[in-house]
Structures are given as C-alpha cells and as structure tokens.
Design an enzyme around this catalytic site. Structure first.
Site, PDB file in Angstrom:
ATOM      1  N   GLN A  86      95.078  61.113 101.038  1.00  0.00           N
ATOM      2  CA  GLN A  86      95.498  59.563 101.323  1.00  0.00           C
ATOM      3  C   GLN A  86      96.819  59.200 101.034  1.00  0.00           C
ATOM      4  O   GLN A  86      97.803  60.096 100.843  1.00  0.00           O
ATOM      5  CB  GLN A  86      94.417  58.761 100.839  1.00  0.00           C
ATOM      6  CG  GLN A  86      93.046  59.077 101.520  1.00  0.00           C
ATOM      7  CD  GLN A  86      91.785  58.372 101.062  1.00  0.00           C
ATOM      8  OE1 GLN A  86      91.781  56.970 101.071  1.00  0.00           O
ATOM      9  NE2 GLN A  86      90.647  58.930 100.383  1.00  0.00           N
ATOM     10  N   HIS A  90     105.305  59.333  94.706  1.00  0.00           N
ATOM     11  CA  HIS A  90     106.049  60.172  94.102  1.00  0.00           C
ATOM     12  C   HIS A  90     107.470  59.669  93.221  1.00  0.00           C
ATOM     13  O   HIS A  90     107.972  58.702  94.333  1.00  0.00           O
ATOM     14  CB  HIS A  90     106.547  61.490  94.973  1.00  0.00           C
ATOM     15  CG  HIS A  90     105.517  62.326  95.660  1.00  0.00           C
ATOM     16  ND1 HIS A  90     104.406  62.725  94.509  1.00  0.00           N
ATOM     17  CD2 HIS A  90     105.169  62.832  96.832  1.00  0.00           C
ATOM     18  CE1 HIS A  90     103.815  63.740  95.228  1.00  0.00           C
ATOM     19  NE2 HIS A  90     103.998  63.625  96.690  1.00  0.00           N
ATOM     20  N   CYS A 186      95.183  57.678  96.507  1.00  0.00           N
ATOM     21  CA  CYS A 186      94.275  58.444  96.822  1.00  0.00           C
ATOM     22  C   CYS A 186      92.960  57.538  97.321  1.00  0.00           C
ATOM     23  O   CYS A 186      91.786  58.161  97.277  1.00  0.00           O
ATOM     24  CB  CYS A 186      94.034  59.390  95.931  1.00  0.00           C
ATOM     25  SG  CYS A 186      95.095  60.640  95.483  1.00  0.00           S
TER      26      CYS A 186
END
Length: 225
Positions: A86, A90, A186
C-alpha cells in the site's frame, strides 16, 4: 545512472551478489528505471545479482494495493509503483535496500522470499539489540513497546519479473517520523512507526549497511552455481 561500489566486493563475485551503495539522495523514478534495466539483464544472464542500497528524498509511494483514502496529506511527491503493498514513505535517514535476485536459480518461492526478507531484517535489528517481530496479519517488521503498543520499523514491498526480484525493504534508521503522518503506512491505522534512533539506538547508515551485508549472507547465501 552511475552507482558507486562502497562495500567490499565478495571474494567470489560469480556466485555472491554484487553490493553497491548510491551516495546522496536517489531520485525515485531514476531508481525504478535502473532496477528495471538491471533486472532484465540479470534475467538474461548478462549481469550478476545486485543488492543496491539507497536513500531517497522525502516521497510517498503507492503500491498495487494502495487505498487512495490512505493518502492523508500529499506533502511530498507521490509515485505509483508496481511493487506490492500500500502506501509507504521514503526519506533521508531511512535505508532502502533493493535486492535484485534470481529466484529461478535460488528458490522459485515468492512467499519464501518474503519470509527471507523478514528474517534478514529481524537479524539486522538484532545486531543493534532490537527485537523485530513478524505479524501474521500485517506486512513488515514490528517492535513491541513497553506500554503494549506496537510500532513498525521496517517495510517490505516487492515485485518479481522473470523470477528476478526488485523493489525490496526500507529500514527506519533515523528518519523524521513526522513525515509518515501524511499517509496511513501500509494501511494500518491502529499502530505507529518507529526507528532505531527513536528506540535510543545510535547507528549510522554505514553501521546498518555492514549489518545488512553480514545478515544477508547468513539468510540467503550464495547463488547456486
């Protein structure tokens, strides 16, 4: 794109993956392009396997299962990507590792590969005195806190083409954890995120790189000749 080797070469480069680290912050679309080109060359036997260690500027990436409602605040660039999973973040202070491995010659088992990635992260965290754990209902690696809560310290998202892996793992070393607030990481709303620094562990990316290399060889080993 030019990538510079940093970690020492393996004594038998013909069977152990090449290791490279990209200095500075790596542009995400260029990284994906590099991986796709390298994966194609690995699949045809023109290039060896590669473990590529990078650090990205602040971005959000949406995997193939991403729910648009999990993007709460697009404060950084958002990239759709072909990896599984999902939304994830980063950014600086996070070590992203992109293993490009030939599963056809290793073990053509996608679930087994993901489990090996989990084990790789767990053993790496153990080097720093942190107990990372799997959860059967959630992807990634989690840390149980003293108050009973659980926080995610590492994400996993992979793609496989011609049985060669790419994309990979992201381990929170010392990122700005407030950057995760723009997404539901996620798709998990009831738990937070953490990092080595947040847990009181003083470790540099270089320290983590050494641990990743050591533990990779114990989990994955060399490519079958």
């Amino acid at each position: 794109m030019t990538v510079a080797p940093v970690l020492a070469s393996c004594p038998n480069a013909s069977v152990l993956p090449e290791w490279r680290i990209e200095p500075g912050l790596t542009d995400y679309p260029r990284a994906v392009g590099f991986m796709e080109e390298r994966v194609a060359r690995i699949a045809t036997g023109e290039a060896p396997e590669l473990i590529w260690l990078v650090e990205h500027p602040p971005i959000y990436t949406a995997g193939t299962s991403a729910d648009p409602t999990d993007l709460l605040d697009a404060r950084f660039p958002v990239f759709k990507t072909g990896r599984g999973g999902q939304f994830t973040y980063h950014g600086p202070g996070q070590r992203v590792a992109y293993p490009m491995l030939d599963l056809k010659r290793r073990k053509p088992d996608i679930r087994g590969y993901v489990r090996d990635l989990e084990e790789w992260l767990i053993r790496t965290l153990a080097h720093f005195g942190v107990r990372g754990e799997r959860r059967t209902d959630r992807v990634g690696i989690w840390v149980a806190q003293e108050d009973g809560s659980e926080d995610k310290i590492a994400a996993i998202g992979v793609r496989i083409r011609h049985w060669v892996t790419y994309h990979g793992i992201a381990l929170n070393v010392a990122p700005d954890l407030s950057h995760f607030s723009g997404i539901v990481p996620c798709g998990v709303r009831q738990h937070g995120v953490t990092s080595l620094a947040d847990l009181g562990v003083s470790a540099s990316l270089a320290d983590v790189d050494v641990a990743l290399k050591t533990t990779f060889e114990t989990v994955f080993g060399p490519l079958k000749s």
